[in-house]
Scaffold this motif. Sequence first.
Motif, short mmCIF file in Angstrom:
data_model
loop_
_atom_site.label_atom_id
_atom_site.label_comp_id
_atom_site.label_asym_id
_atom_site.label_seq_id
_atom_site.Cartn_x
_atom_site.Cartn_y
_atom_site.Cartn_z
N THR A 32 58.86 72.03 39.69
CA THR A 32 59.76 71.98 40.84
C THR A 32 59.92 70.52 41.24
O THR A 32 59.11 69.66 40.87
CB THR A 32 59.19 72.76 42.03
N SER A 33 60.93 70.25 42.05
CA SER A 33 61.13 68.86 42.49
C SER A 33 59.95 68.39 43.33
O SER A 33 59.55 67.22 43.24
CB SER A 33 62.44 68.73 43.26
N GLY A 34 59.37 69.26 44.13
CA GLY A 34 58.21 68.89 44.94
C GLY A 34 56.99 68.55 44.10
O GLY A 34 56.28 67.59 44.37
N ALA A 35 56.77 69.35 43.07
CA ALA A 35 55.63 69.10 42.17
C ALA A 35 55.85 67.80 41.40
O ALA A 35 54.91 67.03 41.18
CB ALA A 35 55.43 70.27 41.21
N MET A 36 57.09 67.53 41.00
CA MET A 36 57.38 66.29 40.27
C MET A 36 57.19 65.08 41.18
O MET A 36 56.64 64.06 40.77
CB MET A 36 58.80 66.30 39.70
N THR A 37 57.62 65.19 42.43
CA THR A 37 57.43 64.09 43.37
C THR A 37 55.95 63.78 43.54
O THR A 37 55.54 62.61 43.51
CB THR A 37 58.06 64.42 44.74
N ALA A 38 55.13 64.80 43.68
CA ALA A 38 53.68 64.61 43.82
C ALA A 38 53.10 63.95 42.56
O ALA A 38 52.28 63.02 42.65
CB ALA A 38 52.99 65.94 44.09
N ALA A 39 53.54 64.41 41.39
CA ALA A 39 53.04 63.84 40.13
C ALA A 39 53.47 62.37 40.00
O ALA A 39 52.67 61.52 39.63
CB ALA A 39 53.56 64.66 38.94
N ARG A 42 51.40 60.11 42.22
CA ARG A 42 50.08 59.82 41.64
C ARG A 42 50.18 58.81 40.51
O ARG A 42 49.36 57.88 40.42
CB ARG A 42 49.42 61.12 41.14
N LEU A 43 51.19 58.96 39.64
CA LEU A 43 51.37 58.02 38.54
C LEU A 43 51.71 56.62 39.04
O LEU A 43 51.22 55.62 38.51
CB LEU A 43 52.45 58.52 37.59
N GLN A 44 52.53 56.54 40.09
CA GLN A 44 52.88 55.24 40.64
C GLN A 44 51.67 54.58 41.29
O GLN A 44 51.45 53.38 41.14
CB GLN A 44 54.01 55.38 41.65
N LYS A 45 50.87 55.35 41.98
CA LYS A 45 49.67 54.82 42.63
C LYS A 45 48.70 54.24 41.60
O LYS A 45 48.02 53.25 41.85
CB LYS A 45 48.99 55.93 43.44
N LYS A 46 48.65 54.85 40.41
CA LYS A 46 47.78 54.35 39.33
C LYS A 46 48.43 53.21 38.55
O LYS A 46 47.83 52.66 37.64
CB LYS A 46 47.43 55.49 38.37
N GLY A 47 49.67 52.88 38.88
CA GLY A 47 50.36 51.78 38.20
C GLY A 47 50.92 52.15 36.84
O GLY A 47 51.20 51.27 36.03
N CYS A 63 62.98 56.47 37.13
CA CYS A 63 61.57 56.18 36.86
C CYS A 63 61.44 55.63 35.46
O CYS A 63 62.17 56.03 34.56
CB CYS A 63 60.73 57.44 36.99
N THR A 64 60.51 54.75 35.28
CA THR A 64 60.26 54.18 33.97
C THR A 64 58.76 53.95 33.81
O THR A 64 58.04 53.80 34.78
CB THR A 64 61.03 52.86 33.78
N LEU A 65 58.33 53.93 32.56
CA LEU A 65 56.93 53.61 32.29
C LEU A 65 56.68 52.16 32.66
O LEU A 65 57.53 51.30 32.47
CB LEU A 65 56.62 53.82 30.81
N HIS A 66 55.53 51.90 33.16
CA HIS A 66 55.15 50.53 33.50
C HIS A 66 54.35 49.97 32.33
O HIS A 66 53.44 50.62 31.82
CB HIS A 66 54.31 50.50 34.77
#
Length: 69
Positions: A32-39, A42-47, A63-66
Amino acid sequence: MHLPGRSSCSDESNWRPPLASPTKLAHSVLLTSGAMTAALNRLQKKGLIRRIRSGEDRRPMRCTLHRLR
């Protein structure tokens, strides 16, 4: 290592990760869009990813891979 579609190893220095909208990502992994936002949060917080807004219209986001160094 040679990957199909790559002409040489020097191409890797010019490689840019693809951009995808959160909606497209959610659909591709059946979230869902809510689950993707949460994921993505978390990915952004980990860089691991970056969120990039469009230059002209700042509402659309991609969104893009860092790149880890």
